[in-house]
Scaffold this active site. Structure first.
Site, PDB file in Angstrom:
ATOM      1  CG  HIS A  95      -1.760   1.214   1.367  1.00  0.00           C
ATOM      2  ND1 HIS A  95      -2.983   1.356   0.763  1.00  0.00           N
ATOM      3  CD2 HIS A  95      -1.545   2.377   2.042  1.00  0.00           C
ATOM      4  CE1 HIS A  95      -3.494   2.543   1.051  1.00  0.00           C
ATOM      5  NE2 HIS A  95      -2.639   3.179   1.830  1.00  0.00           N
ATOM      6  CD  GLU A  96       1.983   3.450   3.593  1.00  0.00           C
ATOM      7  OE1 GLU A  96       2.223   4.555   3.061  1.00  0.00           O
ATOM      8  OE2 GLU A  96       0.934   3.230   4.229  1.00  0.00           O
ATOM      9  CG  HIS A  99       0.420   6.274  -0.440  1.00  0.00           C
ATOM     10  ND1 HIS A  99      -0.683   6.949  -0.905  1.00  0.00           N
ATOM     11  CD2 HIS A  99       0.022   5.623   0.690  1.00  0.00           C
ATOM     12  CE1 HIS A  99      -1.715   6.721  -0.093  1.00  0.00           C
ATOM     13  NE2 HIS A  99      -1.309   5.919   0.875  1.00  0.00           N
ATOM     14  CG  HIS A 103       5.791  11.626  -5.156  1.00  0.00           C
ATOM     15  ND1 HIS A 103       5.351  12.913  -4.946  1.00  0.00           N
ATOM     16  CD2 HIS A 103       7.149  11.717  -5.290  1.00  0.00           C
ATOM     17  CE1 HIS A 103       6.370  13.747  -4.929  1.00  0.00           C
ATOM     18  NE2 HIS A 103       7.470  13.053  -5.146  1.00  0.00           N
TER      19      HIS A 103
END
Length: 226
Positions: A95-96, A99, A103
């Site tokens: 999940h991270e 992110h 970006h």
């Protein structure tokens, strides 16, 4: 809606979301993935496979405090994620990574959220305080102060609303990454999906809570003008 009711509903939503997240993470943190990948190894592999070798992975204190910091291009993993080879840890790490991909890709809702971070921090703290003081003061100055507080808090509400699609998209990316990499078997993917779905509820609860307070503040301001 009376102030006490708003408060109780907000507390109830937050508690329910936290209970569901904790229960789901606890359940699948006890299920070790067949691949044997830890959260840290999962993130490193997924980052490297998607052209993000420059993103560093660092430890962060706390439980479920995992996050990607776009300012310094660092993905931070908590101890419960970093060293665990569980389905839950791999889901959170992916999940991270999602992110980090947002970006890289310039994902529009993520860019909006990043832009709103500073005003949201101010609005979430100063907004309710100024609005509360304004409602106490029976004067034109009090009305102006309450309006300023509501405007500031609106920035925080917008931040919470924009956060929803950002988090949901990161989870979708995470599941695609895990499925495409073969790091999790089909039955393990179900566990990762449940962990991420439960985590999404915390953001839904935050957005609903912020909206409840915003409507409460605007309702009080409208009553004063009558």
């Amino acid at each position: 809606m009376p102030g006490l009711t708003v408060f109780l509903v907000a507390i109830g939503l937050s508690l329910l979301a936290q209970i569901l997240v904790s229960a789901s993470f606890w359940r699948y943190s006890r299920v070790e993935a067949k691949s044997g990948y830890t959260g840290s190894r999962t993130a490193r592999r997924l980052l490297d496979e998607n052209g993000l070798a420059e993103v560093r992975i660092e430890p962060v204190e706390g439980k479920l405090t995992d996050h990607f910091d776009p300012r310094v291009n660092v993905l931070r993993l908590s101890e419960s994620t970093r060293e665990s080879a569980s389905v839950a840890a791999m889901g959170v790490a992916a999940h991270e990574t999602g992110h980090a991909l947002q970006h890289r890709d310039g994902y529009t809702p993520n860019k909006i959220r990043e832009a709103l971070l500073w005003p949201a921090n101010i609005g979430s703290q100063a907004g309710p305080f100024l609005a509360g003081i304004g409602f106490i003061l029976e004067s034109a100055f009090g009305d102006a102060l309450a309006l300023l507080g509501i405007i500031l808090f609106a920035g925080a509400v917008l931040f919470y609303l924009v956060t929803l699609p950002v988090e949901l998209d990161a989870s979708r990316r995470a599941l695609r990454l895990l499925d495409g990499s073969g790091l999790l078997a089909a039955d393990e993917m179900k566990g990762a999906r449940r962990v991420l779905r439960a985590a999404a509820l915390t953001y839904v609860a935050s957005a609903l809570t912020a909206l409840l307070y915003f409507f409460r503040f605007t309702g009080m301001a409208s009553s004063r003008r009558r």
